[in-house]
Design an enzyme around this catalytic site. Sequence first.
Site, PDB file in Angstrom:
ATOM      1  N   ASP A  21       0.716  -1.446  -0.177  1.00 12.47           N
ATOM      2  CA  ASP A  21      -0.045  -0.279   0.155  1.00 12.47           C
ATOM      3  C   ASP A  21       1.012   1.450   0.061  1.00 12.47           C
ATOM      4  OD1 ASP A  21      -2.215   1.503  -0.129  1.00 12.47           O
ATOM      5  OD2 ASP A  21      -2.624   1.114   2.140  1.00 12.47           O
ATOM      6  N   TRP A  26       3.067   7.937  -2.460  1.00 15.95           N
ATOM      7  CA  TRP A  26       4.387   8.056  -2.717  1.00 15.95           C
ATOM      8  C   TRP A  26       4.525   8.925  -4.073  1.00 15.95           C
ATOM      9  CZ3 TRP A  26       7.405   7.237  -7.038  1.00 15.95           C
ATOM     10  CH2 TRP A  26       8.839   7.276  -7.025  1.00 15.95           C
ATOM     11  N   HIS A  38       2.993   3.272  -8.934  1.00 12.57           N
ATOM     12  CA  HIS A  38       2.785   1.766  -9.205  1.00 12.57           C
ATOM     13  C   HIS A  38       3.956   1.405  -9.997  1.00 12.57           C
ATOM     14  CE1 HIS A  38      -1.276   1.985  -7.846  1.00 12.57           C
ATOM     15  NE2 HIS A  38      -1.955   2.752  -8.659  1.00 12.57           N
ATOM     16  N   THR A  67     -10.842  -7.087  -5.600  1.00 13.33           N
ATOM     17  CA  THR A  67     -11.990  -6.964  -6.659  1.00 13.33           C
ATOM     18  C   THR A  67     -12.500  -5.503  -6.355  1.00 13.33           C
ATOM     19  OG1 THR A  67     -12.997  -7.748  -4.308  1.00 13.33           O
ATOM     20  CG2 THR A  67     -12.904  -9.346  -6.112  1.00 13.33           C
ATOM     21  N   GLU A  68     -12.279  -4.945  -5.217  1.00 13.71           N
ATOM     22  CA  GLU A  68     -12.520  -3.207  -4.986  1.00 13.71           C
ATOM     23  C   GLU A  68     -11.753  -2.485  -5.972  1.00 13.71           C
ATOM     24  OE1 GLU A  68     -11.958  -5.315  -2.396  1.00 13.71           O
ATOM     25  OE2 GLU A  68     -14.144  -5.760  -2.088  1.00 13.71           O
ATOM     26  N   ASN A  69     -10.534  -2.751  -6.355  1.00 11.84           N
ATOM     27  CA  ASN A  69      -9.706  -1.760  -7.150  1.00 11.84           C
ATOM     28  C   ASN A  69     -10.384  -1.852  -8.678  1.00 11.84           C
ATOM     29  OD1 ASN A  69      -6.482  -3.133  -6.016  1.00 11.84           O
ATOM     30  ND2 ASN A  69      -7.860  -1.510  -5.216  1.00 11.84           N
ATOM     31  N   ARG A 195      -5.487  -2.063   8.342  1.00 15.43           N
ATOM     32  CA  ARG A 195      -6.463  -2.820   8.258  1.00 15.43           C
ATOM     33  C   ARG A 195      -6.298  -4.086   7.169  1.00 15.43           C
ATOM     34  NH1 ARG A 195      -7.815   2.646   6.583  1.00 15.43           N
ATOM     35  NH2 ARG A 195      -7.128   2.409   4.258  1.00 15.43           N
TER      36      ARG A 195
HETATM   37  C1  FPP Z   1      -1.551   0.238  -3.406  1.00 19.30           C
HETATM   38  O1  FPP Z   1      -1.417   1.461  -3.398  1.00 19.30           O
HETATM   39  C2  FPP Z   1      -1.329  -0.702  -4.439  1.00 19.30           C
HETATM   40  C3  FPP Z   1      -2.013  -1.249  -5.505  1.00 19.30           C
HETATM   41  C4  FPP Z   1      -3.517  -1.316  -5.591  1.00 19.30           C
HETATM   42  C5  FPP Z   1      -1.615  -2.042  -6.450  1.00 19.30           C
HETATM   43  C6  FPP Z   1      -0.030  -2.646  -6.110  1.00 19.30           C
HETATM   44  C7  FPP Z   1       0.712  -3.045  -7.767  1.00 19.30           C
HETATM   45  C8  FPP Z   1       1.983  -2.797  -7.681  1.00 19.30           C
HETATM   46  C9  FPP Z   1       3.073  -2.987  -6.817  1.00 19.30           C
HETATM   47  C10 FPP Z   1       2.477  -2.845  -9.098  1.00 19.30           C
HETATM   48  C11 FPP Z   1       2.127  -4.188  -9.873  1.00 19.30           C
HETATM   49  C12 FPP Z   1       2.377  -5.322  -9.124  1.00 19.30           C
HETATM   50  C13 FPP Z   1       2.841  -6.564  -9.844  1.00 19.30           C
HETATM   51  C14 FPP Z   1       2.723  -7.860  -9.077  1.00 19.30           C
HETATM   52  C15 FPP Z   1       3.454  -6.537 -11.128  1.00 19.30           C
HETATM   53  P1  FPP Z   1      -2.591   2.589  -3.505  1.00 19.30           P
HETATM   54  O2  FPP Z   1      -2.545   2.901  -4.963  1.00 19.30           O
HETATM   55  O3  FPP Z   1      -3.807   2.156  -2.952  1.00 19.30           O
HETATM   56  O4  FPP Z   1      -1.928   3.791  -2.701  1.00 19.30           O
HETATM   57  P2  FPP Z   1      -2.598   5.008  -1.943  1.00 19.30           P
HETATM   58  O5  FPP Z   1      -3.125   4.250  -0.711  1.00 19.30           O
HETATM   59  O6  FPP Z   1      -1.264   5.748  -1.455  1.00 19.30           O
HETATM   60  O7  FPP Z   1      -3.334   5.575  -2.946  1.00 19.30           O
END
Ligand code: FPP
Length: 246
Positions: A21, A26, A38, A67-69, A195
Amino acid sequence: MNYRDNIDLNKLPKHIAIIMDGNGRWAKQKGFLRAAGHEEGTTAVRDVVEGCAELGVENLTLYAFSTENWNRPKLEVDTLMRLLVSSLKKEIKTLADNDIKLNSIGNISSLPKKAKRELLDVIEKTASNTRMTLTLALSYGSREEITNCVKQIANKVKSGELSEDTVDESVINEHLYTRNLPDVDLLIRTSGEQRISNFLLWQIAYAELYFTKILWPDYRRENLFEAIYNYQNRERRFGKTSEQLS
Ligand code: FPP
């Protein structure tokens, strides 16, 4: 402290799960678009996977897409799917070099065709690797997993393939996406949030939880070693008393 040298390699967690997360924050802190977070997150993925392989951790599960993403803006979903495909293409060599088997949990039929094809291809090409299993949770939701599990068992009871009396925890385990994986020993979440977000609810029953403020793109194997060292210095009682354990 050098955590790496103080880890007891005979007491490694058998299964580490990570909620990656903080990619968005970042990027925002640096004035970049979320996609850059990402993108940088994939560097952290590679380093942590190699760190686990280096130590001898047998199972690592990463929450890559929930699933929520799917409810995020289309541009961001497309970026994540594109990154998945490019990482799979790029990292197949890392998986081969480190004898790592790729696995996935989640409803992968909902992934774009190209992502699904690439994923299944890498899963097939790494199927005989044995040192470590890397599981990507993709379009994964624990409640959906449990709902599917209940439906499958109900159908089997209805058809007579299973009798109601034989339904126990092991039968449930066998009907989850994680059927071939041990329970999670250590669950890590980055970015300061505390969480579970619908991740492996059944499988973390006795997991040790570890939260760190580090944002995922900045997370490296040294941070993982610290989490493992911390885990090894906890007393896991599984409902027993301290005296019973010693
Ligand atoms: C959460 O950060 C991260 C994700 C929803 C995606 C994780 C994906 C990667 C690390 C890259 C691709 C992965 C692979 C395995 C190739 P957020 O976007 O929710 O961050 P925030 O809470 O600061 O907005």
